[in-house]
Scaffold this active site. Structure first.
Site, PDB file in Angstrom:
ATOM      1  N   GLN A  19      -4.447  -5.093   7.146  1.00  0.00           N
ATOM      2  CA  GLN A  19      -5.424  -6.004   6.551  1.00  0.00           C
ATOM      3  C   GLN A  19      -5.378  -7.404   7.153  1.00  0.00           C
ATOM      4  O   GLN A  19      -6.148  -8.269   6.744  1.00  0.00           O
ATOM      5  CB  GLN A  19      -5.205  -6.098   5.033  1.00  0.00           C
ATOM      6  CG  GLN A  19      -5.406  -4.795   4.289  1.00  0.00           C
ATOM      7  CD  GLN A  19      -6.839  -4.300   4.343  1.00  0.00           C
ATOM      8  OE1 GLN A  19      -7.770  -5.064   4.592  1.00  0.00           O
ATOM      9  NE2 GLN A  19      -7.035  -3.007   4.106  1.00  0.00           N
ATOM     10  N   HIS A  44       0.879  -1.177   0.000  1.00  0.00           N
ATOM     11  CA  HIS A  44       0.000   0.000   0.000  1.00  0.00           C
ATOM     12  C   HIS A  44       0.919   1.230   0.000  1.00  0.00           C
ATOM     13  O   HIS A  44       2.035   1.174   0.518  1.00  0.00           O
ATOM     14  CB  HIS A  44      -0.827  -0.057   1.293  1.00  0.00           C
ATOM     15  CG  HIS A  44      -1.890   0.983   1.426  1.00  0.00           C
ATOM     16  ND1 HIS A  44      -1.621   2.291   1.743  1.00  0.00           N
ATOM     17  CD2 HIS A  44      -3.243   0.892   1.317  1.00  0.00           C
ATOM     18  CE1 HIS A  44      -2.770   2.959   1.819  1.00  0.00           C
ATOM     19  NE2 HIS A  44      -3.759   2.133   1.565  1.00  0.00           N
ATOM     20  N   ASP A  51       3.124  -4.228   8.070  1.00  0.00           N
ATOM     21  CA  ASP A  51       1.878  -3.481   7.930  1.00  0.00           C
ATOM     22  C   ASP A  51       0.740  -4.485   8.083  1.00  0.00           C
ATOM     23  O   ASP A  51       0.451  -5.256   7.171  1.00  0.00           O
ATOM     24  CB  ASP A  51       1.860  -2.806   6.550  1.00  0.00           C
ATOM     25  CG  ASP A  51       0.485  -2.260   6.163  1.00  0.00           C
ATOM     26  OD1 ASP A  51      -0.483  -2.428   6.946  1.00  0.00           O
ATOM     27  OD2 ASP A  51       0.379  -1.674   5.064  1.00  0.00           O
ATOM     28  N   CYS A  82      -4.724   2.558  -3.574  1.00  0.00           N
ATOM     29  CA  CYS A  82      -3.469   3.062  -3.008  1.00  0.00           C
ATOM     30  C   CYS A  82      -2.341   2.051  -3.183  1.00  0.00           C
ATOM     31  O   CYS A  82      -1.503   1.877  -2.295  1.00  0.00           O
ATOM     32  CB  CYS A  82      -3.629   3.421  -1.528  1.00  0.00           C
ATOM     33  SG  CYS A  82      -4.784   4.757  -1.249  1.00  0.00           S
ATOM     34  N   LYS A 130     -10.468  -0.612  10.736  1.00  0.00           N
ATOM     35  CA  LYS A 130     -10.630  -1.746   9.827  1.00  0.00           C
ATOM     36  C   LYS A 130     -10.994  -3.009  10.594  1.00  0.00           C
ATOM     37  O   LYS A 130     -11.142  -4.088  10.022  1.00  0.00           O
ATOM     38  CB  LYS A 130      -9.349  -1.966   9.018  1.00  0.00           C
ATOM     39  CG  LYS A 130      -9.054  -0.848   8.022  1.00  0.00           C
ATOM     40  CD  LYS A 130      -7.875  -1.203   7.164  1.00  0.00           C
ATOM     41  CE  LYS A 130      -7.261   0.002   6.466  1.00  0.00           C
ATOM     42  NZ  LYS A 130      -8.113   0.570   5.419  1.00  0.00           N
TER      43      LYS A 130
END
Lengths: 421, 149
Positions: free
Chosen positions: A217, A137, A214, A378, A240
């Site tokens: 997700q 991302h 990261d 993104c 999220k």
């Protein structure tokens, strides 16, 4: 088949998850959009919020609001206690060895910037390399580019194959004497690939290289265990995972956090201040300058309670069922091509239609009350790798159903027919 | 669905499928890239000026049905017009897109461009419809790039 299969896509035997009851806990799902039942398939952008989370936010401002870490009065002490309890809650959620390793930030983007600007500046010098992957991302590209530019370092990119799977052998070869940091998505937001973080950490650590993950997700969809992954940093966002916007978490290993300089200066992060010299708090306080998002942190803890009440194993199994079903059903649509076909994927289905731009797809679906995401997500370098400017993306959460997938497939078929005219 | 059919009229689908003047212009006098950072779409507009006249105009790029059809319709509309006329067209085109839903579009005034009037009911798509026009404006002002943001 059990009795529940009449009304829900998955019966309770299959997943021990009762979707009807679960959906009732999310008030927004009862909405009608443009006269249609609301189908929300934009969960990778942000999830909807259960009533318990909405209530917790309301309760905080109705009953608990005060500033923390400074007031010598009842409410301030209470607020401090529940804020710090939220930190302990988060530490348990990710199985961090200690709650001191949990830093509250605004979200994943701020978290990665914090690491790049503190740890990154300590580690990266002229001629060094920062290793990222094609899947990233923009928020796991740009902060490293800014750092590399400042330091005269360079960014190296791990390639992927046509399915969207990271080339592990290439990765191992790219780890070299100049590699200072590896920064990886755990799950690709654009195409859903799950990255084998534990194995990748093992390889990097063999050469003494720290790994930043990261987890925006992955945290909502699977158990993330800091001690099992053994990553050096892990960053994720509250919104999220059924929590509010504006709150996220940076986890870091003690051995790095203890030496890192502050990110921002201000109140709340100091030991003592004179005009000549300031000494800073130890971590995590050192990295939380100013009044933090107290409500956000507290409510994020409620969201974590919610997730664990459903169970991350149940969530993962149920969502994988949805993903498999959607993959099968969508594949039958004329001219539909799925982008990202890694064997290990999580809750994200990206696709394109022949001759119909993702924006047009999104506008058509929206008329039927269906929310998806269209565009580059993104992740422009990843789009380029697949030779597209963007995709349409359906991303799932625990309150979605097979019936909704059928509705979207029907709607997609209408679009195909329309543009064929 | 009616609003959708309003948005994706036959004329728009046709210009999407077979965009007119969809080619680079070798002997252009100015050109500019219009870029929409939200979706990553970009449309490049080429103009060949003869004094104050738009002798030829074309475009290239990637875009949705709305942005492609709008670019195509724009080139058809502006070819042979003067700069002042083009400016006027842009102004009234923007005005048409910002009218409320009940506004009756004057088909005589707008010609085929009127087929884009349905976009005003889809606020998220107005930038798609104006992308090529912004690129044109940038080209005429001597800029090589512009964005919708």
């Amino acid at each position: 088949m059990t009795q529940s299969s009449q009304t829900t896509a998955f019966d309770s035997q299959e997943t021990s998850l009762d979707v009807v009851t679960l959906r009732a806990r999310f008030p927004i799902l009862a909405k009608r959009i443009r006269g249609n039942p609301f189908v929300y398939f934009d969960n990778a952008a942000t999830t909807q919020k259960p009533q318990s989370v909405i209530d917790a936010l309301n309760r905080y401002y109705t009953d608990q609001n005060a500033n923390i870490h400074r007031g010598i009065h009842y409410l301030s002490e209470q607020a401090t206690e529940i804020y710090e309890e939220a930190r302990r809650r988060a530490a348990r959620f990710i199985n961090a060895p200690s709650e001191r390793q949990v830093i509250f930030v605004r979200g994943t983007t701020e978290g990665i910037n914090l690491i790049a600007q503190t740890f990154g500046r300590q580690k990266v010098n002229s001629g060094d390399e920062i290793l990222i992957s094609t899947l990233e991302h923009h928020s796991n590209i740009v902060p490293w580019q800014l750092l590399a530019e400042e330091r005269g370092a360079s960014i190296k990119v791990i390639p992927i194959d046509d399915r969207g799977v990271l080339d592990f052998d290439a990765y191992v070869k790219m780890l070299n004497d100049r590699t200072r940091i590896v920064a990886l998505s755990h799950v690709s937001n654009a195409i859903g690939t799950v990255v084998p973080i534990a194995e990748m950490c093992k390889e990097a650590h063999r050469k003494g290289i720290p790994v930043v993950v990261d987890g925006a997700q992955s945290a909502p969809h699977m158990k993330v265990d800091m001690q099992a992954l053994d990553c050096d940093f892990f960053v994720f966002s509250g919104h999220k995972m059924f929590g509010p916007t504006g709150i996220g978490i940076v986890y870091g290993k003690d051995k790095w956090l203890c030496d890192m300089p502050p990110y921002e200066g201000g109140g709340g992060m100091i030991q003592s201040v004179t005009f000549e010299k300031t000494t800073f708090l130890d971590y995590p306080g050192r990295f939380e300058a100013g009044t933090p998002n107290i409500a956000g942190a507290i409510v994020l803890a409620t969201a974590m309670d919610f997730i664990e009440s459903v169970g991350l194993d149940n969530i993962a199994a149920y969502e994988n069922g949805l993903l498999d079903y959607a993959t099968e059903i969508f594949s039958q649509i004329d001219g539909l091509r799925i982008i990202g076909t890694a064997p290990d994927k999580a809750a994200v289905l990206s696709f394109i239609l022949n001759d119909v731009h993702p924006h047009d797809i999104s506008t058509f679906l929206d008329q039927d009350g269906i929310a998806i995401r269209a565009g580059h997500h993104c992740a422009q370098p990843l789009m380029k790798r697949f030779g597209v400017t963007g995709t349409a993306r359906a991303s799932f959460s625990i309150y979605n159903t097979k019936e909704e997938i059928d509705l979207v497939a029907e709607s997609l078929q209408k679009i195909v027919n329309f543009f064929k005219r | 669905m009616n609003e959708l059919f309003d948005l994706y009229q036959e004329i728009i689908l046709d210009h999407n499928r077979r965009p007119r003047n969809f080619r680079p212009l070798e002997d252009h006098t100015c050109s500019a890239d219009g870029y929409n950072p939200i979706c990553g779409d970009s449309i490049k507009v080429f103009v060949k000026l003869e004094g104050e006249n738009i002798e030829d105009i074309s475009f290239q790029g990637e875009g949705c049905a709305i942005s492609k059809a709008s670019a195509s319709l724009m080139t058809v509309d502006l070819k042979g017009k003067t700069l002042a006329e083009a400016q006027e067209e842009f102004k009234s085109f923007l005005a048409m897109l910002s009218e409320d839903e009940d506004f009756e579009v004057d088909f005589l005034e707008f010609g085929d461009l009127a087929s884009l009037s349905g976009v005003r009911r889809f606020p998220a798509r107005i930038k798609c419809a104006t992308l090529a026009w912004h690129a044109l404006e940038a080209a005429l002002q001597g800029n090589e790039q512009t964005t919708t943001e």
